[in-house]
Design a protein around this motif. Structure first.
Motif, mmCIF file in Angstrom:
data_model
loop_
_atom_site.group_PDB
_atom_site.id
_atom_site.type_symbol
_atom_site.label_atom_id
_atom_site.label_comp_id
_atom_site.label_asym_id
_atom_site.label_seq_id
_atom_site.Cartn_x
_atom_site.Cartn_y
_atom_site.Cartn_z
ATOM 1 N N ASP A 45 0.801 -1.220 0.000
ATOM 2 C CA ASP A 45 0.000 0.000 0.000
ATOM 3 C C ASP A 45 0.834 1.270 0.000
ATOM 4 O OD1 ASP A 45 -2.360 -1.527 0.085
ATOM 5 O OD2 ASP A 45 -2.241 -1.681 2.280
ATOM 6 N N ASP A 47 2.575 4.343 -1.290
ATOM 7 C CA ASP A 47 2.335 5.132 -2.500
ATOM 8 C C ASP A 47 3.623 5.837 -2.909
ATOM 9 O OD1 ASP A 47 1.388 6.667 -4.574
ATOM 10 O OD2 ASP A 47 0.281 8.072 -3.305
ATOM 11 N N PHE A 50 3.237 9.492 -3.637
ATOM 12 C CA PHE A 50 2.871 10.367 -2.520
ATOM 13 C C PHE A 50 1.605 11.171 -2.818
ATOM 14 C CE2 PHE A 50 7.495 9.876 -2.625
ATOM 15 C CZ PHE A 50 7.684 9.217 -1.426
ATOM 16 N N GLY A 51 0.655 10.521 -3.469
ATOM 17 C CA GLY A 51 -0.614 11.165 -3.753
ATOM 18 C C GLY A 51 -0.629 12.036 -4.987
ATOM 19 N N ALA A 52 0.507 12.210 -5.639
ATOM 20 C CA ALA A 52 0.572 13.083 -6.820
ATOM 21 C C ALA A 52 -0.096 12.413 -8.018
ATOM 22 C CB ALA A 52 2.025 13.407 -7.161
ATOM 23 N N THR A 53 -0.655 13.223 -8.876
ATOM 24 C CA THR A 53 -1.265 12.716 -10.110
ATOM 25 C C THR A 53 -0.490 13.146 -11.344
ATOM 26 O OG1 THR A 53 -2.744 14.638 -10.188
ATOM 27 C CG2 THR A 53 -3.570 12.643 -9.099
#
Length: 204
Positions: A45, A47, A50-53
């Motif tokens: 799990d 990432d 780090f949440g970036a798109t």
């Protein structure tokens, strides 16, 4: 990056947007305890983005060890497919003035965590500066890092090094968390030092 770097070097397996086939080949991440104690446990799990798109300047690329090493070798030999001679000179030139360099080295020494993460676990008495290529060790140490070596690393404890004067570079891949654990860095240091020792023997 694909147009200017990967395709000119014949690299087909580095991307910020991995295909399903690449995702199937991706190494899994594992984690140890905060002190580096085992056993290693899968960390599915975590990432890496780090949440970036969007593409990150400091991470998020997926690629093979062979592809990354191909890129590293191209930079080491100043491949004209990538940059002009003047741009390579700028890439490797120290970018910090004396005040900034002093602050950078003091920051590395300010805590064991900073020494570990930012200082790559190297002895704190080694003077370092920063270039556009990465951290530059302006001093060497007997049996340790060689003067003029550039290096940096990534979150899953991978590290690379490059010494243009020696004509030597290397990369050590690891998929272990937390980042830059001392035990893992010792393995990386051993690999790098062994490469320089072999280089010295071959070139005597």
């Amino acid at each position: 990056m694909r147009e200017k770097i990967f395709e000119p070097l014949g690299i087909s397996d580095i991307t910020f947007y991995p295909t399903p086939e690449m995702q199937q080949r991706a190494a899994t991440l594992s984690t140890l305890s905060a002190t580096g104690a085992g056993p290693a446990v899968d960390a599915p799990d975590f990432d890496m983005l780090f949440g970036a798109t969007e593409c990150l300047g400091g991470g998020g690329a997926f690629g093979s060890a062979a592809g990354y090493f191909t890129f590293l070798q191209a930079v080491l030999r100043r491949d004209p497919k990538l940059l002009t001679p003047e741009s390579y000179d700028e890439l490797f030139k120290p970018q910090l003035d004396q005040q900034c360099k002093k602050a950078f080295n003091e920051y590395i020494r300010s805590s064991p965590a900073h020494t570990q993460y930012i200082g790559m676990g190297l002895p704190t008495d080694i003077e370092r500066t920063w270039s556009l290529a990465g951290m530059l060790c302006e001093q060497g140490q007997e049996g340790g890092v060689v003067e003029g070596t550039y290096m940096w690393g990534g979150v899953p404890s991978m590290t690379w090094f490059m010494n243009p004067k020696a004509g030597l570079c290397g990369v050590a891949f690891c998929q272990i968390l937390p980042p830059m654990l001392p035990a893992v860095l010792r393995l990386h240091d051993g690999f790098r030092n062994a490469m320089f020792e072999r280089h010295d023997k071959v070139n005597k």
